[in-house]
Every structure is written in structure tokens, then in C-alpha cells.
Write a protein that holds these residues in place. Structure first.
Motif, PDB file in Angstrom:
ATOM      1  N   VAL A 577       0.854  -1.184   0.000  1.00 30.66           N
ATOM      2  CA  VAL A 577       0.000   0.000   0.000  1.00 30.66           C
ATOM      3  C   VAL A 577       0.891   1.234   0.000  1.00 30.66           C
ATOM      4  N   ILE A 578       0.532   2.214  -0.805  1.00 34.30           N
ATOM      5  CA  ILE A 578       1.304   3.465  -0.876  1.00 34.30           C
ATOM      6  C   ILE A 578       0.358   4.654  -0.829  1.00 34.30           C
ATOM      7  N   LYS A 635      -0.697  17.353   3.823  1.00 35.74           N
ATOM      8  CA  LYS A 635      -0.563  17.873   2.469  1.00 35.74           C
ATOM      9  C   LYS A 635      -1.938  17.920   1.805  1.00 35.74           C
ATOM     10  N   VAL A 636      -1.996  18.578   0.653  1.00 32.83           N
ATOM     11  CA  VAL A 636      -3.205  18.467  -0.154  1.00 32.83           C
ATOM     12  C   VAL A 636      -3.325  16.998  -0.545  1.00 32.83           C
ATOM     13  N   PRO A 637      -4.401  16.311  -0.123  1.00 32.11           N
ATOM     14  CA  PRO A 637      -4.450  14.851  -0.237  1.00 32.11           C
ATOM     15  C   PRO A 637      -4.275  14.328  -1.655  1.00 32.11           C
ATOM     16  N   GLY A 638      -3.485  13.270  -1.735  1.00 34.88           N
ATOM     17  CA  GLY A 638      -3.368  12.527  -2.976  1.00 34.88           C
ATOM     18  C   GLY A 638      -4.320  11.358  -2.941  1.00 34.88           C
ATOM     19  N   ARG A 639      -3.767  10.128  -2.997  1.00 30.83           N
ATOM     20  CA  ARG A 639      -4.631   8.950  -3.052  1.00 30.83           C
ATOM     21  C   ARG A 639      -3.904   7.752  -2.465  1.00 30.83           C
ATOM     22  N   LEU A 640      -4.644   6.843  -1.835  1.00 24.79           N
ATOM     23  CA  LEU A 640      -4.075   5.599  -1.343  1.00 24.79           C
ATOM     24  C   LEU A 640      -4.328   4.486  -2.355  1.00 24.79           C
ATOM     25  N   TYR A 641      -3.269   3.700  -2.615  1.00 19.00           N
ATOM     26  CA  TYR A 641      -3.360   2.591  -3.568  1.00 19.00           C
ATOM     27  C   TYR A 641      -2.973   1.291  -2.861  1.00 19.00           C
ATOM     28  N   TYR A 642      -3.782   0.263  -3.049  1.00 21.04           N
ATOM     29  CA  TYR A 642      -3.544  -1.050  -2.449  1.00 21.04           C
ATOM     30  C   TYR A 642      -3.411  -2.079  -3.570  1.00 21.04           C
ATOM     31  N   LEU A 643      -2.465  -2.998  -3.418  1.00 21.03           N
ATOM     32  CA  LEU A 643      -2.344  -4.117  -4.339  1.00 21.03           C
ATOM     33  C   LEU A 643      -2.164  -5.401  -3.538  1.00 21.03           C
ATOM     34  N   PHE A 644      -3.142  -6.293  -3.635  1.00 23.08           N
ATOM     35  CA  PHE A 644      -3.075  -7.596  -2.977  1.00 23.08           C
ATOM     36  C   PHE A 644      -2.537  -8.596  -3.994  1.00 23.08           C
ATOM     37  N   GLY A 645      -1.424  -9.221  -3.630  1.00 24.01           N
ATOM     38  CA  GLY A 645      -0.728 -10.098  -4.557  1.00 24.01           C
ATOM     39  C   GLY A 645      -1.423 -11.429  -4.763  1.00 24.01           C
ATOM     40  N   LEU A 682       3.943   2.527  -6.967  1.00 25.58           N
ATOM     41  CA  LEU A 682       4.645   3.804  -7.079  1.00 25.58           C
ATOM     42  C   LEU A 682       4.864   4.184  -8.543  1.00 25.58           C
ATOM     43  N   ARG A 683       5.108   3.177  -9.351  1.00 22.91           N
ATOM     44  CA  ARG A 683       5.328   3.441 -10.778  1.00 22.91           C
ATOM     45  C   ARG A 683       4.004   3.748 -11.477  1.00 22.91           C
ATOM     46  N   LYS A 684       2.979   2.974 -11.213  1.00 25.51           N
ATOM     47  CA  LYS A 684       1.721   3.109 -11.935  1.00 25.51           C
ATOM     48  C   LYS A 684       0.894   4.328 -11.512  1.00 25.51           C
ATOM     49  N   ARG A 685       1.075   4.798 -10.277  1.00 24.19           N
ATOM     50  CA  ARG A 685       0.254   5.933  -9.857  1.00 24.19           C
ATOM     51  C   ARG A 685       0.560   7.192 -10.657  1.00 24.19           C
ATOM     52  N   GLU A 686       1.735   7.236 -11.284  1.00 23.32           N
ATOM     53  CA  GLU A 686       2.073   8.378 -12.125  1.00 23.32           C
ATOM     54  C   GLU A 686       1.136   8.465 -13.331  1.00 23.32           C
ATOM     55  N   GLU A 687       0.463   7.352 -13.643  1.00 24.27           N
ATOM     56  CA  GLU A 687      -0.455   7.333 -14.775  1.00 24.27           C
ATOM     57  C   GLU A 687      -1.892   7.647 -14.370  1.00 24.27           C
ATOM     58  N   ASP A 707     -16.495   5.894  -4.746  1.00 22.34           N
ATOM     59  CA  ASP A 707     -15.887   4.590  -4.986  1.00 22.34           C
ATOM     60  C   ASP A 707     -15.846   4.221  -6.463  1.00 22.34           C
ATOM     61  N   GLN A 708     -16.311   5.115  -7.345  1.00 17.17           N
ATOM     62  CA  GLN A 708     -16.304   4.819  -8.771  1.00 17.17           C
ATOM     63  C   GLN A 708     -15.431   5.777  -9.574  1.00 17.17           C
ATOM     64  N   VAL A 709     -14.602   6.566  -8.914  1.00 16.62           N
ATOM     65  CA  VAL A 709     -13.695   7.459  -9.624  1.00 16.62           C
ATOM     66  C   VAL A 709     -12.616   6.617 -10.299  1.00 16.62           C
ATOM     67  N   PRO A 710     -12.367   6.795 -11.589  1.00 21.18           N
ATOM     68  CA  PRO A 710     -11.391   5.966 -12.307  1.00 21.18           C
ATOM     69  C   PRO A 710      -9.969   6.150 -11.790  1.00 21.18           C
ATOM     70  N   THR A 711      -9.095   5.259 -12.240  1.00 20.69           N
ATOM     71  CA  THR A 711      -7.680   5.343 -11.895  1.00 20.69           C
ATOM     72  C   THR A 711      -6.886   4.794 -13.077  1.00 20.69           C
ATOM     73  N   PHE A 712      -5.616   4.457 -12.863  1.00 23.38           N
ATOM     74  CA  PHE A 712      -4.814   3.898 -13.957  1.00 23.38           C
ATOM     75  C   PHE A 712      -5.273   2.490 -14.305  1.00 23.38           C
ATOM     76  N   ASP A 713      -4.981   2.068 -15.511  1.00 25.76           N
ATOM     77  CA  ASP A 713      -5.254   0.690 -15.918  1.00 25.76           C
ATOM     78  C   ASP A 713      -4.138  -0.208 -15.396  1.00 25.76           C
ATOM     79  N   PRO A 714      -4.475  -1.273 -14.660  1.00 23.21           N
ATOM     80  CA  PRO A 714      -3.426  -2.136 -14.100  1.00 23.21           C
ATOM     81  C   PRO A 714      -2.685  -2.916 -15.187  1.00 23.21           C
TER      82      PRO A 714
END
Length: 714
Positions: A577-578, A635-645, A682-687, A707-714
Motif C-alpha cells: 500500500v502506498i 498535504k493536499v491529499p493525494g490517493r491511497l493505492y492497495y495491491l493484494f498479490g 509507485l510506478r503506476k500511480r504516475e499514470e 468509490d467509482q472514480v477511475p484510476t490507472f489501468d493495471p
């Protein structure tokens, strides 16, 4: 005690003596003979009047003595060969019925209950209560000044799923002295203890009932009692109403009809009572319309209070309150029971806030929960779910010793909705995005890659101050209806986290959602019960990391969980999680704080006093877990990203139990997977075009919920 619990069919209206056929609903009843469909114009369940073959329509089980049915604390069963009535456990987001009833229902039910029958005090069990879980303890409700026994009206459904609920009814014309009332309840308690000596008995006392509960507890120190006292009347001699008491006693009977209206506004807060059935998630305009409708419906019903407390009864109740308070206060030193006091900050009848502090000092095992915005009739007001409070205080148990795993009750649907509403702003700020990995290695948005069948252990990185916890637990419940039980630092379960004002806190919410003190025993039990477990090997060292250590793992050298997971065939899901670096900047870490005179001594002394060493025998950096509060700037909030392997199966891998080196190899593999997941994010959030809160806000204004705001394509 020879009678058994039976299933009868009855209506959903309240009445103690006269029962007229209406709709049918199932109730629990004590009877010496086989249950049947009965029908009569007048039926009494303890045999006062004769019964003919018609329907019984009373939802309350009436007992003329202090004895509860012999089966009150044993498993109820249907006919031979049929499915058992009682459940083994509740599922997450179960329906507790909270928010479906209000004081309006109390008033409507009171009209039937107050009909005089000349009978003595007796026990009844509301139709909404039950059947409870297997091995549920008995809960005896001791009413307040009204004596009706309907004070738990808002809580019947919830409490009835986890307790055998019995309520004490004191008829309006009854004049039983206080000591005789104590004897009556005491007889019930002793009989119940004799039939189930290893189970606790809960006494919920409301106002006057609080004095009654304390008196019974003082006379029975060896019985395992848990007292829940809502604004107990032990402070009656210091009541704000004392100057008005001579006036109440002297008022002519022709004007007495005004007294109940006065008392209703002194004892309760009408708006909070009317809000009990208003959905907090409704838009403000619609919520106000519902509130106005409830208030309009409530006010005409207040006239029933004149029948609940006629003048002669009022004078008797005031005399009874004085003797009850005196009796209970003189015996506080003998109370050994667990006590939970609920104190209202807006109690206009009693100084409940001050009294709660006095009781906490006087009783040896007393905990206080303070509700600053509630009035004397706290159990009939909005926002006070009694079962939630009991769970948050760690007071629910089915045996003599509380077991944090086996006694746990999962959050209900109403509790989850309340949590989502209270965390609405936080969820909006962090805009969490969840990804998981399928068996074929494909990464998808959502949590579909995490197995639904336990035991499962999620192993990952612990952000600064655990910023990731709230969203992780909420999203598993929202998306999959899976409760993730976190292994937590023991300090979170100590009195040290209690605030000075004793209010319901974030730490209580942790307990409601299954947080469990870290220990090998608890992890063993969680695996055995096929739970989904959340484990942070880095513990407090990661959550309180220093500057420059963001996304760095501090795991112990030895695998602490792999071999136990293999023993139960648990599935291990590593996750990363980042986003903390987009939320806050660490300004003062542990090293900075320890350079500040006085403050460094304070931190050392506190850690010595607390002596909470989750890894007392650990060595290296992970053992450096001095507790402190770091300084940071938001800070001005960014976003939390989780990846379950990709899930790692341990079922059938017996070599992990016998070969420590094999276990260590898997441990290092899991650690590597967590690091790789964070590097990927960390790499994909730039997209991500919606990484910042400004972009997400603009999108939500026109297109979709949070909960439906888009994000990067995995």
C-alpha cells in the motif's frame, strides 16, 4: 424450574393480561405442557385465567415468580429432525434491527402494558428478542421510574440475537418495597446462576434499575455479574429536581395531568428521541421531513405518561427512589461485579456525569462511557446502540473469562452504515483504490482476487500511524462482506487509550471491527475459526518510522507466522500500500523528539510505565518500538493505492512445518512480494489522472460517487 422453553404463535402487540387475536409471529414461552395454537378472549401465560383453544396474541412471556424457564440459557430446538433454531455465530453485516423503532413505539406499547391486572412484578421476554446464539448469556433488564420494562424497545432485536433477554415489569399500582424488589431479582439471579454457573449474568439497570442492579450485585459478590448502568439513580439525593419535589407532591390531582408532560421534557430530549428512526445517510431536506413527521406523531402520545405515572404512583416512585439510592450507596463497597456506566451530559434529572466519576472511584471494576449530548432517557434516544457500546467496551462474553476471539460479535449492518457515515470525509479525502491479483497472475481492480474462504492471512506494509487501516477494513466489508480481523498492538486495548471524558472513541471502533491483541494464542484461534487475518510483521516500528524510511519494511529475521499458517492450511496474501507521502510530511520523528529536553524523559518514562513490548524477545531494528506521537504536516491529499498479490497456498505443504529453512524461504518470498507490490504502485500511480483530490472532486461533481472514480489501468 421444570418448565421448558416452547415455541408458540402470538401477535406482535403488547398486553400483559388480555390478548386478542391479530397477526401471528413466533415467540418463546415457558410452559409445562406441549405448546399449541391457543385462542381465547382472555389468556394469561402464567395461568391466572383459563385458556381456551384460540390464539395467544401477547408477545411478552409473563412469569409470576422470580424463576426464569429452565431452558432460558440452553439451546432451543425445533421438533426432532428439524433444523436447530439457534445459530452458532453471526455473519458480518447481520441485521440488528437498530433504527427501526423509536420512543413512539414505546408509547404505543405502553398503552397496553399499563392496564391494571392486580398482579405482582414479573418477567417477560419481548417477541423481537431471539432466538439468540448458542450459549448466549442471560440479560435481565431492570427498568427506570416508569417500571414498564419497555426501556430497551430500541434494542430488542440486537440484544435478542446475543442474549437471552428478560425484562422486569412492575405494574403501575404495585407497591412492593425496595428490599422486596431486591429479593425478587436476587432469587432470579441465584436460580439462573445455579443452572448455568459458568456463564455471566447481565443486569442492565436504567436509572432506578441501576440502584436495583447494584444492590443485587452487592449481596451476591461470588456470582459472575456484568452490570450496565444507564444514568443510575444513586445520585437522587443530588437531583436537579429536588427543589421541585415538594411542588410535585402538593399539586392538586386535577392538575396532575401536566406533570408527566413536564417530566417527559426533563427526562428525555425529544429531538434525539424522534431521530432514532431517521436514516443518517438521507439528504438533509428529506431527513428534516422525517424528523418533523416523527415529532408530530410523538407529541400526542405523551398523554399516555399520565396513565404510566398517576399522582399516587408518582409519590410512591419518589419514595422508592430515595430508599433505592440510599440502599445501593451504603453497599457499594461490597460490589465486585464488572460495571459499565453510561453517563449523559445533558441529564436534567440527575447529575449523571459527576455520579459516573464517583462510581468509577468507588467501585473496583468500573468503566465509564460518557455521552455529552444525550439526556436522562439515553436508551430511548438516537445514536446510542446499547449492543455496540457493550462490544466497544469489551464487555460481551459467554463464559467467566473474556475471549477476544471466541466471544467476538461481528459488526452489524447498522454499525457499518454508521461507521461509513462518520468516516465520510476521510474516505473522500483519501480516495482509496483497491487492486488484487487473480490465480493466473492478472491484476484487476477490486478485491475479487482475495479468497473468500478462510483461513486467510493478509500480510503487508504498515503506513505511518496506520493511515491505510480504515479503508482496508471498510472496503473488504463493502465489496466482499468479509471481515478482516487485525492483529493489533496491546496498548490499544488498555485503559491508557481512554480519554479523560470517557467518550466513545476510535479505539472502541477498532474493537467492534475485530482488532485482536497480538499473541500466538490469538493467531492460533483466528486460524482455527477460519478468519481473515490482517498482520503487519513490521508492527509499531513501521507505523512509527523515521524520516527517509517511507515504504521500508522492518520485519523480524525469523518467520513469525508462516509455520502456523501452514499448520492450518491458511492462504497467505501479501499486499503493498502506498500514498502516505501524498498525505503528510513527517516533521518530527522519534530521533528528533528524543533530542528535546524534558520531552525525551517523558517519552522514556511513559514507555517504561506502559511496558508494552509486543516483541520482548526480538532483536534488531524491529525491536525498537518505543511508542510516541510523531509530528507531521498534512498535504493536499493525494490517493491511497492497495495491491493484494497472488494468493500463496500452504495447504498440504507439510515441509513448512518440519523444515525451518523452507519456512524462511517462503517468508522471504512474501516479503519480496510486498516490496514488489509497492514498487509497482509507485510506478503506476504516475499514470493516474485522478491522483489529486482536486481532480477527483471535479470528476465526482459530474459523473460518479467516490468509490467509482477511475484510476490507472493495471
Amino acid at each position: 424450574m421444570a418448565s421448558l422453553m416452547r415455541n408458540l404463535w402470538a401477535s406482535s402487540s403488547f398486553a400483559l393480561t388480555e390478548f386478542k387475536p391479530q397477526s401471528r409471529a413466533q415467540i418463546r414461552c415457558s410452559a409445562a405442557q406441549e405448546s399449541s395454537i391457543l385462542s381465547t378472549d382472555t389468556v394469561r401465560l402464567n395461568g391466572v385465567s383459563s385458556a381456551k383453544k384460540q390464539e395467544i396474541t401477547n408477545p411478552m412471556m409473563d412469569r409470576g415468580t422470580g424463576h426464569l424457564p429452565a431452558g432460558a440459557s440452553t439451546r432451543e430446538k425445533k421438533k426432532k429432525g428439524e433444523e436447530e433454531v439457534m445459530q452458532e455465530k453471526l455473519k458480518p453485516l447481520w441485521d440488528d434491527g437498530y433504527g427501526t423503532r423509536s420512543v413512539k413505539d414505546y408509547m404505543d406499547s405502553a398503552k397496553d402494558v399499563i392496564k391494571p391486572d392486580g398482579g405482582p412484578p414479573r418477567w417477560f421476554s419481548p417477541i423481537e428478542c431471539g432466538p439468540p446464539l448458542k450459549n448466549s448469556p442471560v440479560l435481565l433488564f431492570l427498568p427506570g421510574m416508569d417500571g414498564l420494562g419497555l426501556g430497551l424497545m430500541l434494542h430488542h432485536n440486537a440484544l435478542g440475537r446475543v442474549f437471552e433477554v428478560w425484562c422486569l415489569h412492575i405494574p403501575v399500582k404495585d407497591r412492593t418495597p425496595f428490599e422486596d424488589m431486591v429479593n425478587f431479582v436476587e432469587e432470579t439471579v441465584r436460580n439462573q446462576h445455579a443452572s448455568s454457573p459458568n456463564k455471566p449474568i447481565y443486569l442492565v439497570g436504567d436509572s432506578f434499575g441501576g440502584c436495583l442492579a447494584l444492590a443485587v450485585a452487592a449481596r451476591n459478590p461470588v456470582i459472575d455479574l456484568v452490570l450496565v448502568l444507564a444514568n443510575p439513580a444513586t445520585s437522587f439525593n443530588r437531583s436537579q429536581l429536588q427543589p421541585l419535589l415538594p411542588f410535585l407532591e402538593a399539586i392538586p390531582i386535577e392538575l396532575h395531568f401536566t406533570v408527566p408532560y413536564l417530566l417527559s421534557f426533563v427526562m428525555g430530549e425529544p429531538v434525539k428521541m424522534a431521530m432514532a428512526t431517521v436514516d443518517a445517510t438521507l439528504p438533509p431536506r428529506i431527513a428534516l421531513e422525517h424528523l418533523a413527521g416523527n415529532l408530530t406523531a410523538l407529541l400526542p402520545r405523551l398523554s399516555v405518561l399520565a396513565d404510566i405515572i398517576p399522582k399516587d404512583t408518582l409519590l410512591w416512585k419518589l419514595k422508592l427512589l430515595r430508599s433505592a439510592a440510599s440502599y445501593a450507596n451504603s453497599r457499594l463497597h461490597a460490589v465486585t461485579a464488572e460495571v459499565l456506566v453510561l453517563a449523559s451530559g445533558q441529564d436534567n434529572m440527575l447529575p449523571s456525569g459527576d455520579e459516573a466519576q464517583r462510581l468509577e472511584r468507588s467501585l473496583g471494576n468500573c468503566k465509564v462511557k460518557y455521552f455529552k449530548d444525550n439526556s436522562h432517557a439515553i436508551l430511548l434516544e438516537d445514536g446510542v446502540n446499547l449492543l455496540t457500546i457493550i462490544k466497544g467496551a469489551f464487555k460481551y462474553r459467554q463464559s467467566r473469562k473474556h475471549d477476544v476471539v471466541m466471544d467476538f460479535l461481528p459488526p452489524s449492518d447498522s454499525e457499518f452504515k454508521q461507521t461509513l457515515e462518520s468516516h465520510k470525509i476521510y474516505r473522500y479525502l483519501i480516495g482509496s483504490v483497491m487492486f488484487s491479483t487473480l490465480e493466473d497472475g492478472k491484476i484487476v481492480r477490486g478485491l475479487s482476487g482475495v479468497p473468500s474462504e478462510g483461513p486467510v492471512i493478509l500480510v503487508g506494509y504498515h503506513m505511518l500511524l496506520g493511515l491505510e487501516l480504515v479503508s482496508l477494513v471498510e472496503e473488504f466489508l463493502r465489496q466482499r462482506k468479509i471481515l478482516v480481523r487485525g492483529i493489533a498492538h496491546p496498548m490499544l486495548f488498555s485503559q491508557l487509550v481512554e480519554t479523560d471524558v470517557k467518550e466513545f472513541t476510535f479505539f472502541d471502533t477498532f474493537k467492534i471491527y475485530g482488532a485482536t491483541p497480538v499473541s500466538a494464542t490469538n493467531l492460533f484461534k483466528l486460524f482455527k475459526t477460519k478468519s481473515h487475518v490482517l498482520l503487519y510483521p513490521g508492527g509499531a516500528r513501521e507505523a512509527l518510522h523515521r524520516k527517509g524510511e517511507t515504504y521500508k519494511l522492518f520485519w523480524p529475521d525469523q518467520p513469525e507466522f508462516v509455520r502456523m499458517a501452514a499448520k492450518f492450511g491458511a492462504t497467505i496474501v501479501p499486499f503493498g500500500v502506498i500514498g502516505e507521502d501524498d498525505m503528510a510530511e513527517l516533521v518530527f520523528d522519534y530521533n528528533d523528539l528524543m533530542k528535546i529536553p524534558v520531552l525525551n524523559d517523558y517519552i522514556r518514562k511513559k514507555n517504561e510505565d506502559w511496558n508494552f513490548r509486543a516483541r520482548a524477545h526480538a532483536t534488531g531494528e524491529v525491536a525498537n518500538q518505543e511508542l510516541h506521537l510523531p509530528g507531521f504536516l498534512p498535504k493536499v491529499p493525494g490517493r491511497l493505492y492497495y495491491l493484494f498479490g497472488k494468493p500463496i497456498q500452504t495447504k498440504g505443504r507439510q515441509e513448512l512445518l518440519k523444515d525451518r529453512e523452507k519456512a524462511r524461504e517462503l517468508y522471504l518470498q512474501i516479503k519480496s512480494e510486498v516490496e514488489n507490490s509497492m514498487a509497482y504502485l509507485l510506478r503506476k500511480r504516475e499514470e493516474d489522472p485522478y491522483r489529486t483530490i482536486l481532480d477527483r472532486t471535479a470528476y465526482r461533481a459530474f459523473f460518479a460517487p467516490i468509490d467509482q472514480v477511475p484510476t490507472f489501468d493495471p
